[in-house]
Design a protein around this motif. Structure first.
Motif, PDB file in Angstrom:
ATOM      1  N   LEU A  42       1.065  -0.842  -0.064  1.00  0.00           N
ATOM      2  CA  LEU A  42       0.115   0.092  -0.234  1.00  0.00           C
ATOM      3  C   LEU A  42       0.604   1.075   0.297  1.00  0.00           C
ATOM      4  CD1 LEU A  42      -2.976  -1.015   2.430  1.00  0.00           C
ATOM      5  CD2 LEU A  42      -2.655  -0.612  -0.273  1.00  0.00           C
ATOM      6  N   ARG A  43       0.689   2.310  -0.937  1.00  0.00           N
ATOM      7  CA  ARG A  43       1.408   3.505  -0.503  1.00  0.00           C
ATOM      8  C   ARG A  43       0.851   4.177   0.303  1.00  0.00           C
ATOM      9  NH1 ARG A  43       1.155   6.152  -6.810  1.00  0.00           N
ATOM     10  NH2 ARG A  43       2.372   6.867  -5.027  1.00  0.00           N
ATOM     11  N   ARG A  44       1.733   4.960   0.974  1.00  0.00           N
ATOM     12  CA  ARG A  44       1.521   6.014   1.871  1.00  0.00           C
ATOM     13  C   ARG A  44       1.173   7.018   1.628  1.00  0.00           C
ATOM     14  NH1 ARG A  44       6.910   4.235   6.237  1.00  0.00           N
ATOM     15  NH2 ARG A  44       6.135   1.994   6.797  1.00  0.00           N
ATOM     16  N   PRO A  45       0.263   7.717   1.816  1.00  0.00           N
ATOM     17  CA  PRO A  45       0.047   8.948   1.531  1.00  0.00           C
ATOM     18  C   PRO A  45       0.964   9.777   2.103  1.00  0.00           C
ATOM     19  CG  PRO A  45      -0.824   8.778   3.617  1.00  0.00           C
ATOM     20  CD  PRO A  45      -0.331   7.707   3.356  1.00  0.00           C
ATOM     21  N   ARG A  46       1.552  10.619   0.440  1.00  0.00           N
ATOM     22  CA  ARG A  46       2.924  11.591   0.767  1.00  0.00           C
ATOM     23  C   ARG A  46       2.417  12.571   2.167  1.00  0.00           C
ATOM     24  NH1 ARG A  46       4.022  13.821  -5.485  1.00  0.00           N
ATOM     25  NH2 ARG A  46       5.477  14.743  -3.789  1.00  0.00           N
ATOM     26  N   THR A  47       3.461  13.429   2.736  1.00  0.00           N
ATOM     27  CA  THR A  47       3.044  14.123   4.197  1.00  0.00           C
ATOM     28  C   THR A  47       3.782  15.484   3.612  1.00  0.00           C
ATOM     29  OG1 THR A  47       5.387  13.997   4.373  1.00  0.00           O
ATOM     30  CG2 THR A  47       4.651  12.686   5.881  1.00  0.00           C
ATOM     31  N   LEU A  48       2.794  16.063   4.022  1.00  0.00           N
ATOM     32  CA  LEU A  48       2.708  18.162   3.583  1.00  0.00           C
ATOM     33  C   LEU A  48       4.011  18.478   3.336  1.00  0.00           C
ATOM     34  CD1 LEU A  48       1.671  20.448   2.851  1.00  0.00           C
ATOM     35  CD2 LEU A  48       1.995  20.850   5.968  1.00  0.00           C
ATOM     36  N   LYS A  49       4.308  17.689   3.917  1.00  0.00           N
ATOM     37  CA  LYS A  49       6.614  18.079   3.733  1.00  0.00           C
ATOM     38  C   LYS A  49       7.461  17.461   2.423  1.00  0.00           C
ATOM     39  CE  LYS A  49      11.582  16.868   5.792  1.00  0.00           C
ATOM     40  NZ  LYS A  49      11.872  16.286   6.758  1.00  0.00           N
ATOM     41  N   SER A  62      15.895  31.575  -6.517  1.00  0.00           N
ATOM     42  CA  SER A  62      16.526  31.456  -5.644  1.00  0.00           C
ATOM     43  C   SER A  62      16.064  30.798  -4.464  1.00  0.00           C
ATOM     44  CB  SER A  62      17.085  32.563  -5.242  1.00  0.00           C
ATOM     45  OG  SER A  62      18.315  33.653  -6.337  1.00  0.00           O
ATOM     46  N   LEU A  63      15.026  31.656  -4.754  1.00  0.00           N
ATOM     47  CA  LEU A  63      14.249  31.203  -3.427  1.00  0.00           C
ATOM     48  C   LEU A  63      14.101  29.714  -3.053  1.00  0.00           C
ATOM     49  CD1 LEU A  63      11.314  34.039  -2.793  1.00  0.00           C
ATOM     50  CD2 LEU A  63      13.552  33.106  -1.496  1.00  0.00           C
ATOM     51  N   THR A  64      13.412  29.318  -4.089  1.00  0.00           N
ATOM     52  CA  THR A  64      12.917  27.776  -4.317  1.00  0.00           C
ATOM     53  C   THR A  64      14.859  26.706  -4.302  1.00  0.00           C
ATOM     54  OG1 THR A  64      13.511  27.671  -6.858  1.00  0.00           O
ATOM     55  CG2 THR A  64      11.174  27.963  -5.818  1.00  0.00           C
ATOM     56  N   GLY A  65      15.574  27.360  -4.623  1.00  0.00           N
ATOM     57  CA  GLY A  65      16.884  26.546  -4.480  1.00  0.00           C
ATOM     58  C   GLY A  65      17.357  26.441  -2.822  1.00  0.00           C
ATOM     59  N   LEU A  66      16.826  27.855  -1.872  1.00  0.00           N
ATOM     60  CA  LEU A  66      16.590  28.343  -0.811  1.00  0.00           C
ATOM     61  C   LEU A  66      15.770  26.955   0.070  1.00  0.00           C
ATOM     62  CD1 LEU A  66      18.336  28.744   2.148  1.00  0.00           C
ATOM     63  CD2 LEU A  66      16.176  30.884   1.674  1.00  0.00           C
ATOM     64  N   ALA A  67      15.160  27.031  -0.579  1.00  0.00           N
ATOM     65  CA  ALA A  67      13.860  25.820   0.236  1.00  0.00           C
ATOM     66  C   ALA A  67      14.008  24.744   0.010  1.00  0.00           C
ATOM     67  CB  ALA A  67      12.381  26.221  -0.680  1.00  0.00           C
ATOM     68  N   LEU A 116      16.641  23.424   2.464  1.00  0.00           N
ATOM     69  CA  LEU A 116      15.904  23.517   3.870  1.00  0.00           C
ATOM     70  C   LEU A 116      15.285  22.064   4.422  1.00  0.00           C
ATOM     71  CD1 LEU A 116      14.396  27.180   4.628  1.00  0.00           C
ATOM     72  CD2 LEU A 116      16.790  26.169   4.981  1.00  0.00           C
ATOM     73  N   TYR A 117      15.526  21.267   3.498  1.00  0.00           N
ATOM     74  CA  TYR A 117      14.922  19.866   3.570  1.00  0.00           C
ATOM     75  C   TYR A 117      15.475  18.849   3.385  1.00  0.00           C
ATOM     76  CZ  TYR A 117      10.284  21.706   2.214  1.00  0.00           C
ATOM     77  OH  TYR A 117       8.712  21.812   2.815  1.00  0.00           O
ATOM     78  N   LEU A 118      17.190  19.931   3.183  1.00  0.00           N
ATOM     79  CA  LEU A 118      18.109  18.417   3.007  1.00  0.00           C
ATOM     80  C   LEU A 118      19.007  17.939   4.253  1.00  0.00           C
ATOM     81  CD1 LEU A 118      19.652  19.122  -0.592  1.00  0.00           C
ATOM     82  CD2 LEU A 118      18.183  17.236   0.274  1.00  0.00           C
ATOM     83  N   LYS A 119      18.855  16.886   4.773  1.00  0.00           N
ATOM     84  CA  LYS A 119      19.164  17.968   6.605  1.00  0.00           C
ATOM     85  C   LYS A 119      20.489  17.748   5.985  1.00  0.00           C
ATOM     86  CE  LYS A 119      15.538  15.341   8.785  1.00  0.00           C
ATOM     87  NZ  LYS A 119      15.010  14.429   9.796  1.00  0.00           N
ATOM     88  N   LYS A 120      21.177  16.329   5.740  1.00  0.00           N
ATOM     89  CA  LYS A 120      23.174  16.051   6.072  1.00  0.00           C
ATOM     90  C   LYS A 120      23.445  18.073   4.960  1.00  0.00           C
ATOM     91  CE  LYS A 120      23.087  11.642   5.222  1.00  0.00           C
ATOM     92  NZ  LYS A 120      23.132  10.739   4.508  1.00  0.00           N
ATOM     93  N   LEU A 121      23.599  18.795   3.958  1.00  0.00           N
ATOM     94  CA  LEU A 121      23.709  19.535   3.537  1.00  0.00           C
ATOM     95  C   LEU A 121      22.971  20.890   3.987  1.00  0.00           C
ATOM     96  CD1 LEU A 121      23.732  18.056  -0.122  1.00  0.00           C
ATOM     97  CD2 LEU A 121      25.891  18.671   2.005  1.00  0.00           C
TER      98      LEU A 121
END
Length: 212
Positions: free
Chosen positions: A15-22, A175-180, A183-188
């Motif tokens: 079963l496919r898990r529903p995608r989170t807002l993140k 620029s803004l989407t690159g910054l966004a 922020l989602y990449l914990k390691k970087l």
């Protein structure tokens, strides 16, 4: 057992898990970043190259400034009574070979004047009211100067001005989407933000030195 029934050992799809807002917001940011970067690619190349040219005005690449004088006579109906019909004057001068946007209109007893401006190009026209003749001093600075004026949006018209605004919006979005996405990449995330802060500090220092 019916032939239509499912065998007991048949593999079942997980079963496919529903995608989170993140996850959804990251996917949107990545989609916007990818396609805005494709649109902005030529924009960035153009402003990078012309910015270097502006920083080195001694680079002409064989593009030399030329000056010339164009003389002629306006049509008989270039005046409406005692007033100058500027639309007819501009049309006649453009047909004679002048280009760009007309402006700086002035009519007086000493002579009527107007000018034409385009990237890397200017023409100053003086009209003899008594004879209807004109003399245009034309200054063509070459394609390097034209590219520089396009970079600055000087004498380039409303269409190019709108294109510059649109280019700015795309670069802000990129620029803004690159910054966004960062922020989602914990390691970087931490190293990326530190690099951003360091770059901002260097740019701020250079700007401060340039303004002194």
């Amino acid at each position: 057992m019916s032939s239509a029934s499912t065998p007991e050992n048949a593999p079942t799809r997980p079963l496919r898990r529903p995608r989170t807002l993140k996850n959804r917001s990251y996917a949107v940011a990545r989609w916007l970043h990818v396609y805005s970067s494709m649109v902005s690619l030529l924009i960035v190349l153009f402003f990078a190259a012309t910015g270097v040219l502006l920083n080195h005005p001694e680079w002409t690449f064989g593009s030399a400034e030329t000056r010339s004088t164009l003389r002629g006579t306006l049509p008989a109906d270039w005046q409406a009574g005692n007033a100058v019909d500027w639309l007819k004057v501009v049309s006649a001068l453009q047909k004679s070979g002048l280009k760009g946007t007309a402006g700086d209109f002035r009519a007086d007893a000493g002579g009527d004047t107007l000018s034409f401006r385009a990237p890397g190009y200017s023409a100053d026209v003086t009209i003899d009211p008594a004879k209807g003749s004109y003399a245009a001093s034309v200054d063509s600075q070459g394609w390097v100067a034209a590219l520089g004026d396009l970079h600055r949006g000087r004498d380039s018209g409303k269409a190019w001005s709108a294109a510059l605004d649109l280019a700015g919006y795309f670069l802000v979005l990129l620029s803004l989407t690159g910054l966004a996405m960062l922020l989602y990449l914990k390691k970087l995330r931490l190293s990326g933000l530190l690099t951003l802060a360091g770059g901002a500090a260097v740019v701020g220092l250079l700007m401060n030195l340039a303004l002194k």
